[in-house]
Scaffold this motif. Structure first.
Motif, PDB file in Angstrom:
ATOM      1  N   SER A   1      56.375  34.028  13.750  1.00  0.00           N
ATOM      2  CA  SER A   1      56.235  35.005  12.688  1.00  0.00           C
ATOM      3  C   SER A   1      54.801  35.042  12.187  1.00  0.00           C
ATOM      4  CB  SER A   1      57.181  34.655  11.531  1.00  0.00           C
ATOM      5  OG  SER A   1      57.041  35.554  10.459  1.00  0.00           O
ATOM      6  N   ILE A   2      54.261  36.231  12.058  1.00  0.00           N
ATOM      7  CA  ILE A   2      52.921  36.433  11.496  1.00  0.00           C
ATOM      8  C   ILE A   2      53.090  37.251  10.223  1.00  0.00           C
ATOM      9  CG2 ILE A   2      50.614  37.386  11.865  1.00  0.00           C
ATOM     10  CD1 ILE A   2      51.148  37.111  14.892  1.00  0.00           C
ATOM     11  N   THR A   3      52.760  36.645   9.085  1.00  0.00           N
ATOM     12  CA  THR A   3      52.948  37.330   7.808  1.00  0.00           C
ATOM     13  C   THR A   3      51.628  37.872   7.278  1.00  0.00           C
ATOM     14  OG1 THR A   3      54.805  35.864   7.289  1.00  0.00           O
ATOM     15  CG2 THR A   3      53.882  37.121   5.473  1.00  0.00           C
ATOM     16  N   THR A   4      50.719  36.981   6.920  1.00  0.00           N
ATOM     17  CA  THR A   4      49.409  37.424   6.431  1.00  0.00           C
ATOM     18  C   THR A   4      48.349  37.410   7.523  1.00  0.00           C
ATOM     19  OG1 THR A   4      48.717  35.181   5.804  1.00  0.00           O
ATOM     20  CG2 THR A   4      49.967  36.459   4.168  1.00  0.00           C
ATOM     21  N   GLY A   5      48.592  36.642   8.585  1.00  0.00           N
ATOM     22  CA  GLY A   5      47.609  36.494   9.655  1.00  0.00           C
ATOM     23  C   GLY A   5      46.702  35.301   9.472  1.00  0.00           C
ATOM     24  N   ALA A   6      46.880  34.540   8.377  1.00  0.00           N
ATOM     25  CA  ALA A   6      45.996  33.401   8.103  1.00  0.00           C
ATOM     26  C   ALA A   6      46.151  32.298   9.159  1.00  0.00           C
ATOM     27  CB  ALA A   6      46.267  32.845   6.713  1.00  0.00           C
ATOM     28  N   THR A   7      47.389  31.963   9.519  1.00  0.00           N
ATOM     29  CA  THR A   7      47.601  30.922  10.528  1.00  0.00           C
ATOM     30  C   THR A   7      47.097  31.389  11.888  1.00  0.00           C
ATOM     31  OG1 THR A   7      49.534  30.080   9.338  1.00  0.00           O
ATOM     32  CG2 THR A   7      49.311  29.445  11.647  1.00  0.00           C
ATOM     33  N   LEU A   8      47.324  32.659  12.198  1.00  0.00           N
ATOM     34  CA  LEU A   8      46.815  33.203  13.460  1.00  0.00           C
ATOM     35  C   LEU A   8      45.295  33.145  13.481  1.00  0.00           C
ATOM     36  CD1 LEU A   8      46.935  34.656  16.140  1.00  0.00           C
ATOM     37  CD2 LEU A   8      47.250  36.812  14.899  1.00  0.00           C
ATOM     38  N   GLN A   9      44.643  33.497  12.376  1.00  0.00           N
ATOM     39  CA  GLN A   9      43.186  33.421  12.304  1.00  0.00           C
ATOM     40  C   GLN A   9      42.710  32.003  12.566  1.00  0.00           C
ATOM     41  OE1 GLN A   9      40.838  36.014  11.634  1.00  0.00           O
ATOM     42  NE2 GLN A   9      39.402  34.417  12.255  1.00  0.00           N
ATOM     43  N   GLN A  10      43.415  31.017  12.004  1.00  0.00           N
ATOM     44  CA  GLN A  10      43.077  29.618  12.230  1.00  0.00           C
ATOM     45  C   GLN A  10      43.228  29.244  13.698  1.00  0.00           C
ATOM     46  OE1 GLN A  10      45.629  26.854  10.166  1.00  0.00           O
ATOM     47  NE2 GLN A  10      44.184  25.146  10.353  1.00  0.00           N
ATOM     48  N   CYS A  11      44.290  29.744  14.331  1.00  0.00           N
ATOM     49  CA  CYS A  11      44.517  29.447  15.743  1.00  0.00           C
ATOM     50  C   CYS A  11      43.443  30.100  16.610  1.00  0.00           C
ATOM     51  CB  CYS A  11      45.902  29.923  16.160  1.00  0.00           C
ATOM     52  SG  CYS A  11      46.376  29.430  17.833  1.00  0.00           S
TER      53      CYS A  11
ATOM     54  N   GLU B   1      40.365  30.765  15.752  1.00  0.00           N
ATOM     55  CA  GLU B   1      39.146  29.989  15.576  1.00  0.00           C
ATOM     56  C   GLU B   1      39.213  28.663  16.343  1.00  0.00           C
ATOM     57  OE1 GLU B   1      38.831  29.606  11.365  1.00  0.00           O
ATOM     58  OE2 GLU B   1      38.249  31.711  11.061  1.00  0.00           O
ATOM     59  N   THR B   2      40.406  28.063  16.391  1.00  0.00           N
ATOM     60  CA  THR B   2      40.578  26.796  17.123  1.00  0.00           C
ATOM     61  C   THR B   2      40.391  26.998  18.616  1.00  0.00           C
ATOM     62  OG1 THR B   2      42.107  25.970  15.431  1.00  0.00           O
ATOM     63  CG2 THR B   2      42.181  24.901  17.587  1.00  0.00           C
ATOM     64  N   VAL B   3      41.030  28.037  19.158  1.00  0.00           N
ATOM     65  CA  VAL B   3      40.904  28.321  20.592  1.00  0.00           C
ATOM     66  C   VAL B   3      39.445  28.579  20.955  1.00  0.00           C
ATOM     67  CG1 VAL B   3      41.484  29.955  22.429  1.00  0.00           C
ATOM     68  CG2 VAL B   3      43.262  29.161  20.852  1.00  0.00           C
ATOM     69  N   LEU B   4      38.756  29.356  20.148  1.00  0.00           N
ATOM     70  CA  LEU B   4      37.345  29.651  20.413  1.00  0.00           C
ATOM     71  C   LEU B   4      36.487  28.401  20.284  1.00  0.00           C
ATOM     72  CD1 LEU B   4      36.997  33.093  18.576  1.00  0.00           C
ATOM     73  CD2 LEU B   4      37.280  32.677  21.031  1.00  0.00           C
TER      74      LEU B   4
ATOM     75  N   PRO C   1      49.125  23.080  19.885  1.00  0.00           N
ATOM     76  CA  PRO C   1      48.124  22.388  19.073  1.00  0.00           C
ATOM     77  C   PRO C   1      48.781  21.549  17.987  1.00  0.00           C
ATOM     78  CG  PRO C   1      48.198  24.711  18.497  1.00  0.00           C
ATOM     79  CD  PRO C   1      49.149  24.520  19.635  1.00  0.00           C
ATOM     80  N   GLU C   2      48.008  20.636  17.423  1.00  0.00           N
ATOM     81  CA  GLU C   2      48.474  19.790  16.326  1.00  0.00           C
ATOM     82  C   GLU C   2      47.762  20.172  15.043  1.00  0.00           C
ATOM     83  OE1 GLU C   2      48.679  15.485  16.923  1.00  0.00           O
ATOM     84  OE2 GLU C   2      48.152  15.857  19.017  1.00  0.00           O
TER      85      GLU C   2
ATOM     86  N   GLN D   1      43.858  20.860   9.516  1.00  0.00           N
ATOM     87  CA  GLN D   1      43.080  21.488  10.588  1.00  0.00           C
ATOM     88  C   GLN D   1      43.885  21.501  11.877  1.00  0.00           C
ATOM     89  OE1 GLN D   1      39.854  18.636  10.162  1.00  0.00           O
ATOM     90  NE2 GLN D   1      38.464  20.283   9.551  1.00  0.00           N
ATOM     91  N   MET D   2      43.761  22.558  12.641  1.00  0.00           N
ATOM     92  CA  MET D   2      44.423  22.670  13.930  1.00  0.00           C
ATOM     93  C   MET D   2      43.529  22.038  14.984  1.00  0.00           C
ATOM     94  SD  MET D   2      45.985  26.152  15.657  1.00  0.00           S
ATOM     95  CE  MET D   2      46.821  26.586  14.126  1.00  0.00           C
ATOM     96  N   ILE D   3      44.082  21.104  15.761  1.00  0.00           N
ATOM     97  CA  ILE D   3      43.273  20.376  16.729  1.00  0.00           C
ATOM     98  C   ILE D   3      43.971  20.304  18.089  1.00  0.00           C
ATOM     99  CG2 ILE D   3      42.210  18.939  14.929  1.00  0.00           C
ATOM    100  CD1 ILE D   3      44.060  16.640  15.879  1.00  0.00           C
ATOM    101  N   LEU D   4      43.179  20.002  19.106  1.00  0.00           N
ATOM    102  CA  LEU D   4      43.689  19.712  20.445  1.00  0.00           C
ATOM    103  C   LEU D   4      43.186  18.339  20.848  1.00  0.00           C
ATOM    104  CD1 LEU D   4      42.990  23.117  22.251  1.00  0.00           C
ATOM    105  CD2 LEU D   4      45.198  22.288  21.421  1.00  0.00           C
ATOM    106  N   ARG D   5      44.061  17.486  21.310  1.00  0.00           N
ATOM    107  CA  ARG D   5      43.665  16.148  21.760  1.00  0.00           C
ATOM    108  C   ARG D   5      42.802  16.256  23.015  1.00  0.00           C
ATOM    109  NH1 ARG D   5      44.731  12.419  17.689  1.00  0.00           N
ATOM    110  NH2 ARG D   5      46.669  13.064  16.647  1.00  0.00           N
ATOM    111  N   ASP D   6      42.072  15.185  23.289  1.00  0.00           N
ATOM    112  CA  ASP D   6      41.141  15.189  24.413  1.00  0.00           C
ATOM    113  C   ASP D   6      41.824  15.511  25.734  1.00  0.00           C
ATOM    114  OD1 ASP D   6      39.385  14.448  22.490  1.00  0.00           O
ATOM    115  OD2 ASP D   6      38.879  12.486  23.326  1.00  0.00           O
ATOM    116  N   ASN D   7      43.048  15.011  25.917  1.00  0.00           N
ATOM    117  CA  ASN D   7      43.747  15.218  27.188  1.00  0.00           C
ATOM    118  C   ASN D   7      44.308  16.634  27.331  1.00  0.00           C
ATOM    119  OD1 ASN D   7      45.422  14.060  25.019  1.00  0.00           O
ATOM    120  ND2 ASN D   7      47.126  14.440  26.417  1.00  0.00           N
ATOM    121  N   ILE D   8      44.276  17.425  26.248  1.00  0.00           N
ATOM    122  CA  ILE D   8      44.783  18.799  26.267  1.00  0.00           C
ATOM    123  C   ILE D   8      43.652  19.811  26.357  1.00  0.00           C
ATOM    124  CG2 ILE D   8      46.131  20.501  24.959  1.00  0.00           C
ATOM    125  CD1 ILE D   8      47.807  18.232  26.011  1.00  0.00           C
ATOM    126  N   GLN D   9      42.469  19.419  25.923  1.00  0.00           N
ATOM    127  CA  GLN D   9      41.370  20.380  25.788  1.00  0.00           C
ATOM    128  C   GLN D   9      41.018  21.104  27.084  1.00  0.00           C
ATOM    129  OE1 GLN D   9      38.023  18.460  23.879  1.00  0.00           O
ATOM    130  NE2 GLN D   9      39.299  17.681  22.204  1.00  0.00           N
TER     131      GLN D   9
END
Length: 213
Positions: A133-143, A145-148, A104-105, A111-119
């Motif tokens: 590395s997962i420290t607090t889990g904030a970036t993972l939570q964002q990912c 939410e993006t996947v969903l 993802p970008e 914001q974490m996004i996926l381009r139209d050709n990747i979706q």
């Protein structure tokens, strides 16, 4: 700073060595007491393959995987993980009977996004998120939410290191944990005891490396 570095060995494969530097480091989410050097793990084929092999054994052969979402520059590890899952008989439900490696970008607003050709590689796909590395889990939570948001189905989360065991109710499959690194701690910036003691910040760090101050 590098003179303080020491190594931690993976329980499942002692040839996997995590280089650890104690100090005062700043991430986008927190202040941490140790920097984890993963450059060779991401760039050397032999090390990447070993990590992938160790991560793959925790997935059941009945778990379908269509896409691996790679963060922190882990595309090489992701490709080896896909190969290991395929060899283990993990099912792929897409028409090509293979596993996509997706990165993802982040846009200008963070914001974490996926381009139209990747979706289409995520929509209605069974996905595994792979992080360095997962420290607090904030970036993972964002990912997550993006996947969903793009219609993906999350089948698991894997990481080289994780300071937490679970995020959003999902167990994290990690090679190294907080217990493997003596005295590893993470603090919110406003509650950092190292800052309160006026200890100098050694470097700004993220999933790609560090920049000394």
């Amino acid at each position: 700073m590098e003179a303080r570095m020491f190594k931690v060995y993976a329980k499942g494969d002692e040839k996997i060595q995590l280089k650890v530097m104690p100090g005062h480091f700043v991430t986008s989410q927190s202040h941490i007491t140790h920097y984890l050097e993963m450059t060779t793990m991401k760039t050397r084929c032999a090390e990447a393959a070993r990590i992938a092999r160790l991560l793959s054994v925790r997935y059941e052969t009945t778990t379908p995987v269509d896409s691996i979402i790679c963060l922190d520059g882990l595309e090489v590890v992701g490709a080896f993980l896909a190969e290991e899952l395929a060899k283990a008989g993990v099912l792929s439900m897409n028409a090509h009977k293979t596993i996509y490696i997706v990165t993802p970008e982040f846009n200008a607003n963070g914001q974490m996004i996926l381009r139209d050709n990747i979706q289409n590689m995520v929509r209605n796909r069974n996905t595994v998120i792979l992080m360095g590395s997962i420290t607090t889990g904030a970036t993972l939570q964002q990912c997550i939410e993006t996947v969903l948001y793009y219609g993906g189905k999350i089948q698991g989360v894997s990481a080289i290191f994780s300071a937490v065991n679970k995020v959003a109710g999902i167990d994290i499959n990690a090679v190294f944990s907080k217990q493997d690194i003596p005295n590893y701690e993470s603090y919110p910036a406003e509650k950092c005891p190292m800052c309160q003691r006026k200890e100098k910040i050694d470097a700004i760090v993220n999933g790609y490396g560090y920049s000394k101050l």
